[in-house]
Write an enzyme that holds these catalytic residues in place. Sequence first.
Site, mmCIF file in Angstrom:
data_model
loop_
_atom_site.group_PDB
_atom_site.id
_atom_site.type_symbol
_atom_site.label_atom_id
_atom_site.label_comp_id
_atom_site.label_asym_id
_atom_site.label_seq_id
_atom_site.Cartn_x
_atom_site.Cartn_y
_atom_site.Cartn_z
ATOM 1 N N LYS A 1 0.854 -1.207 0.000
ATOM 2 C CA LYS A 1 0.000 0.000 0.000
ATOM 3 C C LYS A 1 0.878 1.241 0.000
ATOM 4 O O LYS A 1 2.039 1.196 0.402
ATOM 5 C CB LYS A 1 -0.939 0.020 1.220
ATOM 6 C CG LYS A 1 -0.250 0.068 2.605
ATOM 7 C CD LYS A 1 0.127 1.451 3.113
ATOM 8 C CE LYS A 1 0.915 1.376 4.407
ATOM 9 N NZ LYS A 1 1.718 2.509 4.766
ATOM 10 N N ALA B 1 3.837 -1.516 4.140
ATOM 11 C CA ALA B 1 2.985 -2.491 4.841
ATOM 12 C C ALA B 1 3.173 -3.929 4.356
ATOM 13 O O ALA B 1 2.219 -4.711 4.335
ATOM 14 C CB ALA B 1 1.506 -2.096 4.763
ATOM 15 N N SER C 1 0.504 -6.902 4.959
ATOM 16 C CA SER C 1 -0.181 -7.479 3.812
ATOM 17 C C SER C 1 0.022 -8.997 3.768
ATOM 18 O O SER C 1 -0.899 -9.743 3.417
ATOM 19 C CB SER C 1 0.328 -6.826 2.522
ATOM 20 O OG SER C 1 -0.529 -7.164 1.461
ATOM 21 N N ASP D 1 -2.189 -2.001 10.417
ATOM 22 C CA ASP D 1 -2.471 -1.909 8.974
ATOM 23 C C ASP D 1 -3.103 -3.180 8.411
ATOM 24 O O ASP D 1 -3.438 -3.225 7.223
ATOM 25 C CB ASP D 1 -1.168 -1.636 8.200
ATOM 26 C CG ASP D 1 -0.699 -0.205 8.353
ATOM 27 O OD1 ASP D 1 -1.515 0.660 8.741
ATOM 28 O OD2 ASP D 1 0.494 0.052 8.083
HETATM 29 P P1 ATP Z 1 4.268 -0.479 7.802
HETATM 30 O O1 ATP Z 1 4.166 0.304 6.529
HETATM 31 O O2 ATP Z 1 3.014 -1.274 8.145
HETATM 32 O O3 ATP Z 1 4.822 0.272 8.944
HETATM 33 P P2 ATP Z 1 6.689 -1.559 6.794
HETATM 34 O O4 ATP Z 1 6.470 -1.730 5.330
HETATM 35 O O5 ATP Z 1 7.404 -0.327 7.197
HETATM 36 O O6 ATP Z 1 5.314 -1.656 7.528
HETATM 37 P P3 ATP Z 1 7.461 -4.318 7.037
HETATM 38 O O7 ATP Z 1 7.985 -4.625 5.681
HETATM 39 O O8 ATP Z 1 6.149 -4.872 7.399
HETATM 40 O O9 ATP Z 1 7.496 -2.757 7.344
HETATM 41 O O10 ATP Z 1 8.591 -4.805 8.056
HETATM 42 C C1 ATP Z 1 8.788 -4.270 9.344
HETATM 43 C C2 ATP Z 1 9.469 -5.343 10.203
HETATM 44 O O11 ATP Z 1 8.527 -6.384 10.437
HETATM 45 C C3 ATP Z 1 10.654 -6.012 9.527
HETATM 46 O O12 ATP Z 1 11.838 -5.438 9.961
HETATM 47 C C4 ATP Z 1 10.558 -7.471 9.902
HETATM 48 O O13 ATP Z 1 11.479 -7.817 10.907
HETATM 49 C C5 ATP Z 1 9.173 -7.660 10.490
HETATM 50 N N1 ATP Z 1 8.306 -8.597 9.739
HETATM 51 C C6 ATP Z 1 7.416 -9.424 10.299
HETATM 52 N N2 ATP Z 1 6.774 -10.132 9.368
HETATM 53 C C7 ATP Z 1 7.238 -9.762 8.182
HETATM 54 C C8 ATP Z 1 6.926 -10.145 6.842
HETATM 55 N N3 ATP Z 1 6.022 -11.098 6.574
HETATM 56 N N4 ATP Z 1 7.563 -9.523 5.850
HETATM 57 C C9 ATP Z 1 8.475 -8.557 6.130
HETATM 58 N N5 ATP Z 1 8.823 -8.173 7.365
HETATM 59 C C10 ATP Z 1 8.214 -8.756 8.402
#
Ligand code: ATP
Length: 288
Positions: free
Chosen positions: A10, A100, A104, A136
């Site tokens: 997203k 996210a 997701s 999210d």
């Molecule tokens: P948001 O936009 O919801 O804040 P984000 O995109 O910044 O999320 P994610 O890619 O979800 O961040 O990753 C944040 C942390 O979550 C990572 O450092 C990782 O350790 C942990 N994590 C847990 N599950 C997952 C997953 N399925 N894929 C990626 N990271 C994950």
Amino acid sequence: MTIFIKAPAKINLTLDVLNKRSDGYHEVEMIMTTIDLSDRIGLSEIKEDKIRIISQNRFVPDDQRNLAYQAAKVLKEKFKIKQGVSITIDKAIPVAAGLAGGSSDAAATLRGLNQLWNLGLTLDEVAEIGAEIGSDVSFCVYGGTALAKGRGEKITHLPAPPNCWVILAKPSIGVSTADVYRNLDLTTIRHPNSNAMIDAIYNGNYEAICKEMGNVLETVTLKTHPEVQHIKEQMERFGADAVLMSGSGPTVFGLVQYDSRLQRIYNGLRGFCDQVFAVRMLGDRFSE
Ligand code: ATP
């Protein structure tokens, strides 16, 4: 039996923080839309009564820290499922990027296990369970375009914005969402106008959508990570119609309508940034 589910990223067209609540969470108001940059989740039944995570990406945890693991665990416990599951996460969404990705993956796991385990849950019920896993996740259960309030779990669906390209550039740094919220100074931020963005979306007014984009978390991340500011400036210089950081960053996205300009921006960004994507908004929500 194995089923495969798409888990799209997203972007935030707006991200506003209204206040900090007594339970420690921030009250937010975000307008988000899903884009055609997706992880692929494979779900297979296994003999052992366990949740197994398989991913080639070294940044993805393969234990209970993984949000997809937590999604399976919540469903297993709630519905007393004695069946094990192996969850393969084929990552295309950059990790810790403000897109996210983890949420997701969790949402796709919930949707997929609802099918695999014949739970018969409605999408609203799946979204409600998603809220227990992360702020999210509810939005990601539905996809499409929505206003998210509360911690992010109160969802109002919106129509799809007009068709355009989304160019994303992620510098090679990770940003901790918790740190960004901790460093946010609520007294100095300029709030985006969520209602004006909602009107712009309902009117299909691309120029107004570009004008109303805003993210209060930029005040923190642009200061701590000057490379994000640099990408924003370059994307604007190369000709994007509007540029914003998504979530807590560090990914920056730009909107552009014309293919000719897309190529110029893409090539310009690739000159100094490894992870650049040009995708469409997805538009449609997931169906029941
Ligand atoms: P948001 O936009 O919801 O804040 P984000 O995109 O910044 O999320 P994610 O890619 O979800 O961040 O990753 C944040 C942390 O979550 C990572 O450092 C990782 O350790 C942990 N994590 C847990 N599950 C997952 C997953 N399925 N894929 C990626 N990271 C994950």
